[in-house]
Design a protein around this motif. Structure first.
Motif, mmCIF file in Angstrom:
data_model
loop_
_atom_site.group_PDB
_atom_site.id
_atom_site.type_symbol
_atom_site.label_atom_id
_atom_site.label_comp_id
_atom_site.label_asym_id
_atom_site.label_seq_id
_atom_site.Cartn_x
_atom_site.Cartn_y
_atom_site.Cartn_z
ATOM 1 N N ILE A 194 0.841 -1.202 0.000
ATOM 2 C CA ILE A 194 0.000 0.000 0.000
ATOM 3 C C ILE A 194 0.875 1.250 0.000
ATOM 4 O O ILE A 194 0.647 2.198 -0.764
ATOM 5 N N TYR A 195 1.898 1.262 0.864
ATOM 6 C CA TYR A 195 2.797 2.417 0.950
ATOM 7 C C TYR A 195 3.434 2.701 -0.400
ATOM 8 O O TYR A 195 3.535 3.860 -0.845
ATOM 9 N N LYS A 196 3.885 1.644 -1.083
ATOM 10 C CA LYS A 196 4.540 1.817 -2.380
ATOM 11 C C LYS A 196 3.561 2.355 -3.424
ATOM 12 O O LYS A 196 3.874 3.293 -4.169
ATOM 13 N N LYS A 197 2.365 1.753 -3.484
ATOM 14 C CA LYS A 197 1.381 2.153 -4.491
ATOM 15 C C LYS A 197 0.878 3.582 -4.276
ATOM 16 O O LYS A 197 0.602 4.305 -5.240
ATOM 17 N N MET A 198 0.753 3.987 -3.007
ATOM 18 C CA MET A 198 0.190 5.304 -2.713
ATOM 19 C C MET A 198 1.258 6.339 -2.411
ATOM 20 O O MET A 198 0.947 7.487 -2.094
ATOM 21 N N ASN A 199 2.548 5.900 -2.498
ATOM 22 C CA ASN A 199 3.676 6.821 -2.347
ATOM 23 C C ASN A 199 3.649 7.554 -1.003
ATOM 24 O O ASN A 199 3.744 8.782 -0.922
ATOM 25 N N VAL A 200 3.494 6.766 0.070
ATOM 26 C CA VAL A 200 3.538 7.317 1.422
ATOM 27 C C VAL A 200 4.555 6.517 2.230
ATOM 28 O O VAL A 200 4.935 5.406 1.846
ATOM 29 N N GLY A 201 4.996 7.071 3.372
ATOM 30 C CA GLY A 201 6.025 6.417 4.157
ATOM 31 C C GLY A 201 5.616 6.040 5.556
ATOM 32 O O GLY A 201 6.411 5.471 6.306
ATOM 33 N N SER A 202 4.367 6.367 5.937
ATOM 34 C CA SER A 202 3.935 6.042 7.293
ATOM 35 C C SER A 202 2.413 5.945 7.340
ATOM 36 O O SER A 202 1.705 6.393 6.420
ATOM 37 N N LEU A 203 1.920 5.359 8.437
ATOM 38 C CA LEU A 203 0.475 5.228 8.608
ATOM 39 C C LEU A 203 -0.177 6.605 8.704
ATOM 40 O O LEU A 203 -1.237 6.845 8.121
ATOM 41 N N THR A 204 0.469 7.513 9.415
ATOM 42 C CA THR A 204 -0.073 8.871 9.547
ATOM 43 C C THR A 204 -0.201 9.537 8.189
ATOM 44 O O THR A 204 -1.215 10.175 7.869
ATOM 45 N N GLU A 205 0.834 9.390 7.373
ATOM 46 C CA GLU A 205 0.827 9.989 6.040
ATOM 47 C C GLU A 205 -0.250 9.340 5.166
ATOM 48 O O GLU A 205 -0.920 10.014 4.376
ATOM 49 N N LEU A 206 -0.420 8.020 5.332
ATOM 50 C CA LEU A 206 -1.436 7.301 4.562
ATOM 51 C C LEU A 206 -2.839 7.826 4.894
ATOM 52 O O LEU A 206 -3.625 8.164 3.990
ATOM 53 N N VAL A 207 -3.153 7.890 6.192
ATOM 54 C CA VAL A 207 -4.488 8.338 6.609
ATOM 55 C C VAL A 207 -4.732 9.771 6.176
ATOM 56 O O VAL A 207 -5.821 10.135 5.708
ATOM 57 N N SER A 208 -3.700 10.610 6.308
ATOM 58 C CA SER A 208 -3.811 12.005 5.898
ATOM 59 C C SER A 208 -4.126 12.113 4.406
ATOM 60 O O SER A 208 -4.972 12.911 3.985
ATOM 61 N N LYS A 209 -3.484 11.274 3.613
ATOM 62 C CA LYS A 209 -3.700 11.307 2.167
ATOM 63 C C LYS A 209 -5.112 10.854 1.814
ATOM 64 O O LYS A 209 -5.763 11.438 0.937
ATOM 65 N N VAL A 210 -5.582 9.820 2.498
ATOM 66 C CA VAL A 210 -6.945 9.317 2.239
ATOM 67 C C VAL A 210 -7.975 10.409 2.484
ATOM 68 O O VAL A 210 -8.888 10.634 1.665
ATOM 69 N N HIS A 211 -7.825 11.121 3.593
ATOM 70 C CA HIS A 211 -8.794 12.167 3.919
ATOM 71 C C HIS A 211 -8.606 13.404 3.042
ATOM 72 O O HIS A 211 -9.591 14.021 2.624
#
Length: 218
Positions: A194-211
């Motif tokens: 998921i991190y690779k596909k969405m180009n994020v490096g952490s869970l916080t960054e992932l959730v922030s990007k989703v929102h």
């Protein structure tokens, strides 16, 4: 041709008032009265009404049962409810049962003739207060604020989408594994992808990007 009308009103005085209002219109023909709710079908067997005016004094479930039976036996007849009740749940039930009009008893002199004509001509009729109640129901039950949904495709698998959905709802690693019934090591592999596909490096960054991007995964 006259508009053939049947009325069901248990209150004798109000029934006479309705008959008086109908009699004043040359285009209306009163062809039947329901005075005994236990035998209304047999009493109307030979009738062919255009409009049936139903009193909501009886229980809502009884009236809904009547509407269903009348619609089955007289599919061309239209049901107009006249009632003292403006309770939203009552209005909803009779409309769902098949009524195409609803007016309040104290408004009969004002709206009865118009309601009958509108319904006979293919429309529906509700007095202003009832219309407001119906709008309230629709706004409560079906209207939601419009949102822009981002359709960006990060090519996540179904399981990866489910994991992102759990994280976006505030769940942590353990809770997500429990919700999706997957092992922790399996989840870690999915998260790495998921991190690779969405180009994020952490869970916080992932959730922030989703929102931030208004992404919807479940």
């Amino acid at each position: 041709m006259p508009i053939n009308i049947i009325i069901f009103e248990l209150n004798k005085n109000l029934r006479h008032e309705i008959i008086r209002l109908l009699s004043a219109e040359a285009s209306f023909a009163l062809i039947g009265k329901i005075e005994d709710p236990d035998h209304y079908i047999s009493n109307l067997r030979s009738k062919e009404p255009d409009i049936i005016i139903l009193d909501l004094t009886s229980s809502t479930s009884t009236i809904c049962h009547m509407i269903n039976l009348l619609n089955q036996r007289m599919p061309n007849a239209k049901i107009l409810i006249q009632s003292a009740s403006h309770i939203e749940s009552d209005i909803k039930k009779v409309i769902q049962a098949g009524a195409v009009g609803y007016i309040l008893k104290h408004e009969l002199r004002t709206y009865l003739v118009k309601a009958i004509n509108d319904i006979f001509n293919g429309g529906a009729f509700m007095s202003p207060l009832i219309t407001r109640k119906v709008l309230n129901l629709l706004q409560k039950e079906t209207c939601q604020p419009l949102k822009y949904i981002n359709t960006t495709d990060y090519k996540l698998t179904k399981k990866e989408q489910q994991i992102v959905g759990c994280f976006a709802q505030g769940q942590g690693y353990e809770s997500t594994c429990f919700t999706l019934n997957i092992q922790y090591n399996t989840a870690r592999k999915h998260i790495s992808n998921i991190y690779k596909k969405m180009n994020v490096g952490s869970l916080t960054e992932l959730v922030s990007k989703v929102h931030r991007e208004n992404l919807h995964y479940s």
